[in-house]
Write a protein that holds these residues in place. Structure first.
Motif, short mmCIF file in Angstrom:
data_model
loop_
_atom_site.label_atom_id
_atom_site.label_comp_id
_atom_site.label_asym_id
_atom_site.label_seq_id
_atom_site.Cartn_x
_atom_site.Cartn_y
_atom_site.Cartn_z
N THR A 23 -76.27 17.87 -51.29
CA THR A 23 -75.62 16.90 -50.41
C THR A 23 -76.49 16.58 -49.20
O THR A 23 -76.74 15.40 -48.90
CB THR A 23 -74.24 17.40 -49.95
N CYS A 24 -76.97 17.61 -48.51
CA CYS A 24 -77.82 17.38 -47.33
C CYS A 24 -79.10 16.64 -47.70
O CYS A 24 -79.51 15.70 -47.02
CB CYS A 24 -78.17 18.70 -46.64
N TRP A 25 -79.73 17.10 -48.76
CA TRP A 25 -81.01 16.52 -49.15
C TRP A 25 -80.85 15.04 -49.52
O TRP A 25 -81.59 14.18 -49.04
CB TRP A 25 -81.59 17.30 -50.33
N SER A 26 -79.85 14.74 -50.35
CA SER A 26 -79.69 13.35 -50.79
C SER A 26 -79.22 12.44 -49.65
O SER A 26 -79.70 11.31 -49.52
CB SER A 26 -78.75 13.26 -51.98
N MET A 27 -78.31 12.93 -48.83
CA MET A 27 -77.84 12.08 -47.72
C MET A 27 -78.93 11.84 -46.69
O MET A 27 -79.01 10.76 -46.11
CB MET A 27 -76.59 12.68 -47.07
N ALA A 28 -79.76 12.83 -46.44
CA ALA A 28 -80.84 12.66 -45.46
C ALA A 28 -81.78 11.55 -45.91
O ALA A 28 -82.18 10.70 -45.10
CB ALA A 28 -81.61 13.96 -45.28
N PHE A 29 -82.10 11.54 -47.17
CA PHE A 29 -83.07 10.56 -47.66
C PHE A 29 -82.46 9.22 -48.03
O PHE A 29 -83.09 8.19 -47.83
CB PHE A 29 -83.87 11.12 -48.84
N SER A 30 -81.26 9.22 -48.55
CA SER A 30 -80.69 7.94 -48.97
C SER A 30 -79.91 7.27 -47.84
O SER A 30 -80.27 6.20 -47.38
CB SER A 30 -79.82 8.11 -50.21
N ASP A 31 -78.87 7.92 -47.38
CA ASP A 31 -77.98 7.30 -46.40
C ASP A 31 -78.60 7.21 -45.01
O ASP A 31 -78.61 6.13 -44.40
CB ASP A 31 -76.67 8.09 -46.31
N LEU A 33 -81.70 7.47 -43.67
CA LEU A 33 -82.88 6.64 -43.43
C LEU A 33 -82.53 5.16 -43.52
O LEU A 33 -83.07 4.35 -42.77
CB LEU A 33 -84.00 6.99 -44.41
N GLN A 34 -81.62 4.79 -44.41
CA GLN A 34 -81.21 3.40 -44.52
C GLN A 34 -80.38 2.95 -43.32
O GLN A 34 -80.51 1.81 -42.87
CB GLN A 34 -80.41 3.18 -45.80
N ARG A 35 -79.55 3.83 -42.80
CA ARG A 35 -78.70 3.48 -41.65
C ARG A 35 -79.49 3.36 -40.36
O ARG A 35 -79.14 2.58 -39.49
CB ARG A 35 -77.60 4.51 -41.47
N GLY A 36 -80.48 4.22 -40.21
CA GLY A 36 -81.27 4.21 -38.98
C GLY A 36 -80.48 4.72 -37.79
O GLY A 36 -79.46 5.39 -37.94
N GLY A 37 -80.93 4.40 -36.61
CA GLY A 37 -80.27 4.83 -35.38
C GLY A 37 -80.15 6.34 -35.28
O GLY A 37 -81.06 7.07 -35.65
N ALA A 38 -78.99 6.81 -34.81
CA ALA A 38 -78.76 8.24 -34.65
C ALA A 38 -78.82 8.98 -35.99
O ALA A 38 -79.17 10.16 -36.04
CB ALA A 38 -77.41 8.49 -33.98
N HIS A 39 -78.49 8.29 -37.08
CA HIS A 39 -78.55 8.91 -38.41
C HIS A 39 -79.99 9.31 -38.77
O HIS A 39 -80.20 10.28 -39.50
CB HIS A 39 -78.00 7.97 -39.48
N ALA A 40 -80.94 8.55 -38.29
CA ALA A 40 -82.34 8.81 -38.61
C ALA A 40 -83.08 9.48 -37.45
O ALA A 40 -84.31 9.59 -37.49
CB ALA A 40 -83.03 7.51 -38.99
N GLU A 41 -82.36 9.94 -36.44
CA GLU A 41 -82.98 10.64 -35.31
C GLU A 41 -83.71 11.87 -35.86
O GLU A 41 -83.18 12.60 -36.68
CB GLU A 41 -81.89 11.03 -34.32
N PRO A 42 -84.98 12.06 -35.46
CA PRO A 42 -85.79 13.14 -36.05
C PRO A 42 -85.15 14.53 -36.00
O PRO A 42 -85.23 15.27 -36.97
CB PRO A 42 -87.08 13.10 -35.22
N GLY A 43 -84.51 14.89 -34.92
CA GLY A 43 -83.90 16.20 -34.82
C GLY A 43 -82.75 16.37 -35.81
O GLY A 43 -82.58 17.44 -36.41
N HIS A 44 -81.96 15.33 -35.98
CA HIS A 44 -80.84 15.38 -36.92
C HIS A 44 -81.36 15.47 -38.36
O HIS A 44 -80.90 16.32 -39.14
CB HIS A 44 -79.94 14.16 -36.75
N LEU A 45 -82.32 14.61 -38.70
CA LEU A 45 -82.88 14.66 -40.05
C LEU A 45 -83.55 15.99 -40.33
O LEU A 45 -83.41 16.56 -41.41
CB LEU A 45 -83.89 13.52 -40.25
#
Length: 140
Positions: A23-31, A33-45
């Motif tokens: 779940t973590c691996w797939s959501m990090a790369f699929s969801d 990165l596509q959403r951007g913003g806080a979802h793609a913040e380096p510390g969160h990813l």
């Protein structure tokens, strides 16, 4: 199956760890990165990917009947708790949050102790996500 692998708690923990990993691996790369913003913040990813890798490693320790599996489970519970806390702050991360919380609970049971359901700032690395744990790793 022998040793720890006969224990139903360990079996459930292995399943929860592998589910959290996927779940973590797939959501990090699929969801994310596509959403951007806080979802793609380096510390969160970074936290999500570290969580995924630790969950996979923890499952492998249990599958190999390592005598060190309880130590890995204790650490995995803490990292999963941090990841769940970070994901809870972001829209659309409910599946990752739930997987992390389930894995953290299973790992606490295998490790043989209870950790708090949420962590204080001094217990967690940060992600930089508003309301999430503080920043972590080299990105901090």
């Amino acid at each position: 199956m022998t040793g720890i692998l006969q224990d139903r708690t360990v079996q459930r923990c292995i399943e929860d760890c592998l589910h959290c990993y996927r779940t973590c691996w797939s959501m990090a790369f699929s969801d994310n990165l596509q959403r951007g913003g806080a979802h793609a913040e380096p510390g969160h990813l970074s936290l999500m990917l570290n969580c995924a890798q630790l969950c996979e490693t923890t499952a492998r320790f249990m599958l190999s009947a390592s005598t060190l599996h309880t130590e890995l489970c204790a650490l995995c519970a803490k990292v999963c708790g941090a990841c769940a806390q970070s994901c809870a702050q972001l829209e659309g991360m409910e599946a990752c949050e739930a997987a992390c919380r389930a894995c953290a609970q299973s790992c606490r049971e295998v490790a043989g102790f209870e950790l708090p359901g949420t962590f204080t700032i001094d217990q967690l690395p940060t992600t930089g996500v508003q309301g999430g744990p503080p920043r972590q790793g080299i990105m901090g």
